[in-house]
Design a protein around this motif. Structure first.
Motif, short mmCIF file in Angstrom:
data_model
loop_
_atom_site.label_atom_id
_atom_site.label_comp_id
_atom_site.label_asym_id
_atom_site.label_seq_id
_atom_site.Cartn_x
_atom_site.Cartn_y
_atom_site.Cartn_z
N ILE A 36 0.93 -1.17 0.26
CA ILE A 36 0.13 0.13 -0.21
C ILE A 36 0.91 1.33 0.21
N HIS A 37 0.67 2.09 -1.04
CA HIS A 37 1.73 3.21 -1.22
C HIS A 37 0.71 4.47 -1.15
N ASN A 38 -0.48 4.38 -1.86
CA ASN A 38 -1.41 5.59 -1.77
C ASN A 38 -2.70 4.91 -1.38
N VAL A 39 -3.44 6.01 -0.61
CA VAL A 39 -4.72 5.65 0.19
C VAL A 39 -5.62 7.03 -0.32
N VAL A 40 -6.59 6.73 -0.94
CA VAL A 40 -7.48 7.74 -1.22
C VAL A 40 -8.72 7.75 -0.30
N THR A 41 -8.99 8.96 0.22
CA THR A 41 -10.28 9.03 1.33
C THR A 41 -11.07 10.14 0.82
N PRO A 42 -12.39 9.72 0.23
CA PRO A 42 -13.47 10.98 -0.03
C PRO A 42 -13.99 11.41 1.11
N ASP A 91 -3.83 2.20 -4.14
CA ASP A 91 -3.66 0.74 -3.62
C ASP A 91 -5.04 0.65 -2.82
N LEU A 92 -5.64 1.59 -2.17
CA LEU A 92 -6.69 1.32 -1.45
C LEU A 92 -7.41 2.61 -1.28
N ILE A 93 -8.83 2.30 -1.08
CA ILE A 93 -9.84 3.53 -1.12
C ILE A 93 -10.37 3.25 0.31
N VAL A 94 -10.33 4.44 1.03
CA VAL A 94 -11.16 4.14 2.35
C VAL A 94 -12.02 5.13 2.58
N MET A 95 -13.49 4.59 2.72
CA MET A 95 -14.70 5.65 2.61
C MET A 95 -15.71 5.33 3.64
N GLY A 96 -16.62 6.21 3.75
CA GLY A 96 -17.81 5.82 4.75
C GLY A 96 -18.87 5.57 3.66
N THR A 97 -19.62 4.75 4.63
CA THR A 97 -21.21 4.51 3.96
C THR A 97 -22.02 5.52 4.73
N HIS A 98 -23.32 5.65 3.77
CA HIS A 98 -24.45 6.56 4.39
C HIS A 98 -25.61 6.21 4.69
N GLY A 99 -25.68 4.69 4.23
CA GLY A 99 -26.90 4.10 4.60
C GLY A 99 -28.21 4.83 4.13
N TYR A 100 -28.14 5.29 2.91
CA TYR A 100 -29.41 5.80 2.49
C TYR A 100 -30.46 4.46 2.38
N LYS A 101 -31.58 5.04 2.41
CA LYS A 101 -32.78 3.91 2.28
C LYS A 101 -33.85 4.56 1.57
N GLY A 102 -34.74 3.88 0.96
CA GLY A 102 -35.91 4.08 0.50
C GLY A 102 -35.60 5.15 -0.93
N VAL A 135 -17.37 0.64 -5.00
CA VAL A 135 -16.68 -0.82 -4.90
C VAL A 135 -17.00 -1.58 -6.00
N ARG A 136 -17.93 -1.01 -6.78
CA ARG A 136 -18.11 -1.91 -8.12
C ARG A 136 -17.36 -1.53 -9.48
N ALA A 137 -16.62 -0.25 -9.16
CA ALA A 137 -16.09 0.29 -10.53
C ALA A 137 -14.43 0.30 -10.01
N ALA A 138 -14.02 0.45 -8.87
CA ALA A 138 -12.59 0.59 -8.61
C ALA A 138 -11.63 -0.75 -8.76
N SER A 139 -10.43 -0.13 -9.33
CA SER A 139 -9.62 -1.22 -9.78
C SER A 139 -8.62 -1.59 -8.61
N CYS A 140 -8.93 -0.93 -7.35
CA CYS A 140 -8.21 -1.50 -6.14
C CYS A 140 -9.24 -1.86 -5.17
N PRO A 141 -8.70 -2.20 -3.90
CA PRO A 141 -9.53 -2.62 -3.03
C PRO A 141 -10.18 -1.28 -2.32
N VAL A 142 -11.34 -1.65 -1.86
CA VAL A 142 -12.20 -0.58 -1.25
C VAL A 142 -12.68 -0.74 0.12
N THR A 143 -12.21 -0.14 1.34
CA THR A 143 -12.69 -0.38 2.68
C THR A 143 -13.64 0.46 3.00
N THR A 144 -14.99 0.20 3.44
CA THR A 144 -16.01 0.86 3.72
C THR A 144 -16.08 0.88 5.07
N ILE A 145 -16.55 1.94 5.57
CA ILE A 145 -16.63 2.28 7.10
C ILE A 145 -18.03 2.74 7.33
#
Length: 159
Positions: free
Chosen positions: A7-13, A117-128, A142-152
């Motif tokens: 892991i060299h680069n972590v992207v966090t939105p 090498d990794l994306i770390v991002m939050g979830t919002h839990g939208y509903k309805g 998660v569906r489109a990334a070319s690297c692992p995605v960790t969601t929190i």
């Protein structure tokens, strides 16, 4: 073939919500464990897709320009607040960027551009209805990334 992924680069939105600091600190902790660089990004939603929903008092380009300016200011402030935490966590370098467009697409595009090498991002839990109208940004990434995605999920991770 090695199964160890460096892991060299972590992207966090971030979205500047109350949970952004928690997500960014979690990402910094992970980046620090690898001695990686961390890239904080904020995406100003492109309003062209929603122009039929309302009639703004100002033109869309003007509104988007003002939002981008405000986001730049907020991002600089947010990054300054995160700097000390990132240094103490062992993050190699902290960078930030404000982008404009479809949020999910821009996150993936930026991650590709910096060879994340990794994306770390939050979830919002939208509903309805919200989920139907806006979809899940985390799901798109998660569906489109070319690297692992960790969601929190910030509502359950730190109880």
């Amino acid at each position: 073939m090695s199964i160890i992924h460096e892991i060299h680069n972590v992207v966090t939105p971030v979205d500047f919500s109350d949970n952004s600091k928690l997500i960014a600190e979690s990402a910094a902790y992970l980046a620090g464990k690898f001695g990686a660089s961390m890239h904080l990004i904020f995406v100003v939603q492109n309003f062209e897709d929603y122009s039929g929903f309302f009639v703004p008092q100002m033109t869309l380009p003007s509104l988007e320009g003002e939002l981008a300016e405000s986001a730049e200011t907020k991002m600089a402030s947010f990054s300054a607040e995160m700097k000390e935490f990132c240094e103490s966590a062992g993050v190699k370098e902290l960078k930030y960027k404000v982008l404009m467009g479809d949020v999910g697409e821009k996150i993936v595009e930026y991650a590709n551009d910096v060879e994340a090498d990794l994306i770390v991002m939050g979830t919002h839990g939208y509903k309805g209805l919200e989920k139907i109208m806006f979809g899940s940004v985390a799901d798109k990434v998660v569906r489109a990334a070319s690297c692992p995605v960790t969601t929190i999920n910030p509502y359950t991770c730190c109880e």
